[in-house]
Design a protein around this motif. Sequence first.
Motif: not given
Length: 253
Positions: A32-35, A45-48
């Motif tokens: 989920a979106a975070d710094f 967000g981040r594509d893991l």
Amino acid sequence: MCLILLAWQAHPDYPLVIAANRDEFFARPAAAADFWQAAPQVLAGRDLQAGGTWLGVTRNGRFSALTNYRDPAQNHPLSSRGALVADFLTGNETPENYLARIASSGVRYNGYNLLLGDGQSLWWASNVSGEQRPLAPGIYGVSNDLLDTPWPKVGAGKTAMLQAIDCLPDDGPLFHLLQNDNIHPDEHLPATGVPQEWERLLSAAFVKSPTYGTRSSTVLCQRHDGWQTFDEQTWLTGAQRGVRVRYRFAVTA
């Protein structure tokens, strides 16, 4: 991400408003979106799986987002398109300079639409059409074809967006339009090379299926006074609500 609606310099108090849905297979891991720990100015967000992102902003007012271009015949194992968004957000080039630098690298990626902003200008580019251009003030929409291609959910979304921004600072109507799960009639659907049952499924702004669907709904509002709000709802299978995050912070130089 499969639908981005944007209002650029179309509201007296909010020069940039984004309402976007990211659609993806539920099996593909994402954060989920975070710094970001390695780049604290970036909120996304981040594509893991590949490490990039689909949409994000920075503390100094940069914005970027991306949609894939749907063409099953041209879906090759190439570099991750999400890296383009991440690279812009972690850099300091203007949108124009960044696009000039990557212009020759389009063949490294499957088809995409890329949106880039720095608070002064907003640009759209695609490696499918080869276009790169700044956007004039107005309401825009992009799904998995080129900018403003009149797919049913793009046209309906732009109309709803124009009405929803009149309700700001209440972003409820923006989230409401992103949750529109209406399937459009077959005669209005595009022919993109996927089976007809998938054309129907993907015609909705909010996509639902057991294995693939809308994974997050994001509303970004940047105000003239320098404050921006980033509000995101993640979704689980069965359209169940996941994590909800909301950030409000002032743009810094």
